[in-house]
Design an enzyme around this catalytic site. Sequence first.
Site, PDB file in Angstrom:
ATOM      1  N   LYS A 113      -3.609 -10.536  -7.016  1.00 18.65           N
ATOM      2  CA  LYS A 113      -4.882 -11.014  -6.481  1.00 18.65           C
ATOM      3  C   LYS A 113      -6.015 -10.148  -7.007  1.00 18.65           C
ATOM      4  O   LYS A 113      -5.808  -8.969  -7.320  1.00 18.65           O
ATOM      5  CB  LYS A 113      -4.850 -11.024  -4.953  1.00 18.65           C
TER       6      LYS A 113
ATOM      7  N   LYS B  38       0.823  -1.213   0.000  1.00 21.00           N
ATOM      8  CA  LYS B  38       0.000   0.000   0.000  1.00 21.00           C
ATOM      9  C   LYS B  38       0.854   1.259   0.000  1.00 21.00           C
ATOM     10  O   LYS B  38       0.452   2.275  -0.558  1.00 21.00           O
ATOM     11  CB  LYS B  38      -0.996  -0.002   1.170  1.00 21.00           C
TER      12      LYS B  38
ATOM     13  N   LYS C 212     -10.256  -4.640  -5.928  1.00 24.87           N
ATOM     14  CA  LYS C 212     -11.086  -3.590  -6.539  1.00 24.87           C
ATOM     15  C   LYS C 212     -10.252  -2.524  -7.238  1.00 24.87           C
ATOM     16  O   LYS C 212     -10.754  -1.779  -8.063  1.00 24.87           O
ATOM     17  CB  LYS C 212     -12.059  -2.978  -5.532  1.00 24.87           C
TER      18      LYS C 212
HETATM   19  P1  ATP Z   1      -8.278  -4.433  -2.030  1.00 20.77           P
HETATM   20  O1  ATP Z   1      -9.171  -4.725  -3.170  1.00 20.77           O
HETATM   21  O2  ATP Z   1      -8.074  -2.975  -1.766  1.00 20.77           O
HETATM   22  O3  ATP Z   1      -7.030  -5.255  -2.037  1.00 20.77           O
HETATM   23  P2  ATP Z   1      -9.665  -6.283  -0.608  1.00 20.77           P
HETATM   24  O4  ATP Z   1     -10.616  -6.548  -1.685  1.00 20.77           O
HETATM   25  O5  ATP Z   1      -8.542  -7.209  -0.346  1.00 20.77           O
HETATM   26  O6  ATP Z   1      -9.086  -4.862  -0.766  1.00 20.77           O
HETATM   27  P3  ATP Z   1     -10.220  -6.470   2.131  1.00 20.77           P
HETATM   28  O7  ATP Z   1     -11.109  -5.726   3.037  1.00 20.77           O
HETATM   29  O8  ATP Z   1      -8.753  -6.229   2.277  1.00 20.77           O
HETATM   30  O9  ATP Z   1     -10.590  -6.170   0.667  1.00 20.77           O
HETATM   31  O10 ATP Z   1     -10.504  -8.035   2.251  1.00 20.77           O
HETATM   32  C1  ATP Z   1     -11.662  -8.601   2.825  1.00 20.77           C
HETATM   33  C2  ATP Z   1     -11.536 -10.112   2.926  1.00 20.77           C
HETATM   34  O11 ATP Z   1     -11.512 -10.675   1.627  1.00 20.77           O
HETATM   35  C3  ATP Z   1     -10.255 -10.571   3.595  1.00 20.77           C
HETATM   36  O12 ATP Z   1     -10.542 -11.691   4.402  1.00 20.77           O
HETATM   37  C4  ATP Z   1      -9.368 -10.943   2.467  1.00 20.77           C
HETATM   38  O13 ATP Z   1      -8.451 -11.921   2.832  1.00 20.77           O
HETATM   39  C5  ATP Z   1     -10.370 -11.481   1.454  1.00 20.77           C
HETATM   40  N1  ATP Z   1      -9.894 -11.297   0.077  1.00 20.77           N
HETATM   41  C6  ATP Z   1      -9.639 -10.118  -0.531  1.00 20.77           C
HETATM   42  N2  ATP Z   1      -9.220 -10.288  -1.799  1.00 20.77           N
HETATM   43  C7  ATP Z   1      -9.215 -11.629  -1.992  1.00 20.77           C
HETATM   44  C8  ATP Z   1      -8.889 -12.456  -3.101  1.00 20.77           C
HETATM   45  N3  ATP Z   1      -8.517 -11.947  -4.253  1.00 20.77           N
HETATM   46  N4  ATP Z   1      -9.006 -13.790  -2.945  1.00 20.77           N
HETATM   47  C9  ATP Z   1      -9.411 -14.334  -1.783  1.00 20.77           C
HETATM   48  N5  ATP Z   1      -9.734 -13.616  -0.703  1.00 20.77           N
HETATM   49  C10 ATP Z   1      -9.646 -12.290  -0.782  1.00 20.77           C
END
Ligand code: ATP
Length: 335
Positions: A199, A117, A202
């Site tokens: 991964k 980040k 968003k």
């Molecule tokens: P960003 O999109 O900014 O990386 P994020 O989508 O990861 O944010 P978070 O609030 O960080 O959102 O994650 C919420 C939950 O979803 C966490 O438990 C995280 O481990 C899971 N998660 C997020 N992205 C993934 C992914 N691509 N695959 C599996 N699990 C995910």
Amino acid sequence: MTEATEKKVMLSGIQPSGALHLGNYLGAIRNWVERTDEFDNYYFLADLHTLTVRQVPADLRRHTLELLASYIACGLDPEKNTLFIQSHVPAHAELGWVLNCYTMFGELSRMTQFKDKSAKHADNINGGLFTYPCLMAADILLYQPDYVPVGEDQKQHVELTRNVAQRFNNLYGEVFKVPEPYIPKTGARVMSLNDPASKMSKSIPEGCVFLLDEPDDIRRKFKRAVTDSDTERCVRYDPEHKPGVSNLMSIYAACTGKSLADIEAEFDGQGYGAFKPAVGDAVIETLRPIREETRRILADKAYLEDVYRAGAEKAARVAGRTLRKVYKKVGLVAR
Ligand code: ATP
Ligand code: LTN
């Protein structure tokens, strides 16, 4: 009820920093829903965490309510799960401060999410971004959970939480339960559709399937999904050499319940042309009821308000007990 028959505690949270996507659902929420009856559950919206990155205030408010509606639409029944908004329970910020003082600079420097980040937001590497895992540790430890179900990317933060809890317990006695991360078998790491090396997130909207996407958008995203440039073009699970197809296979497996071997057999000899739309369709059917239900719940603001008020009340009671114990142990005068 005797101690032995009491349910174990499960807790997790998601940042309302944007719309929910398939990775959040398969990696996190779906596993929470599956375990509802087995555990005493706390699921919250980590709104204080989102402030580490600059937010548009009106969007943050909207996303918070949308996320709450999606939690319920995904199957988290507010009668069986304590659903609440982090900032409504002041104990999070309070314990967060205390834990700042029991977490080392070196430990925080090793967090990969901080490194990612701060590279992404080089103009705003604020203190909150750095100490964020202390707030996350507070979120968790306040509720004395046994398990913290998260996707793979959050494992490091849960490990840090365990270390901080152990350090505190060594100094003051058994104040905190030391929780276990709980990582799902399928869906733990859903990769971006247009870059299988990162991964799904968003911040790469084209490679990201949102829970509220219309079927046509989902179909299009899967049609365009990056597959691999190898010559054999067969549907085979091999994350190292065929990361694009392997990611699609994991998604298909998570949506249909089929095993990877079943999927290889199903598409034997058919190439990617038949496979990609099939994955799109499976995702569309998985998300359809969630999208419709989220829209319905979002229209009922009074209901949402009842849910988050009741949730905060219950959460504050439980969190307050742990916070009082911590304050006493470290030597603060009780009010
Ligand atoms: P960003 O999109 O900014 O990386 P994020 O989508 O990861 O944010 P978070 O609030 O960080 O959102 O994650 C919420 C939950 O979803 C966490 O438990 C995280 O481990 C899971 N998660 C997020 N992205 C993934 C992914 N691509 N695959 C599996 N699990 C995910
Ligand atoms: N850091 C997590 C969100 C989060 C969380 C938590 C998850 C904040 N507090 C407590 C589990 C338990 C994230 O960015 N996905």
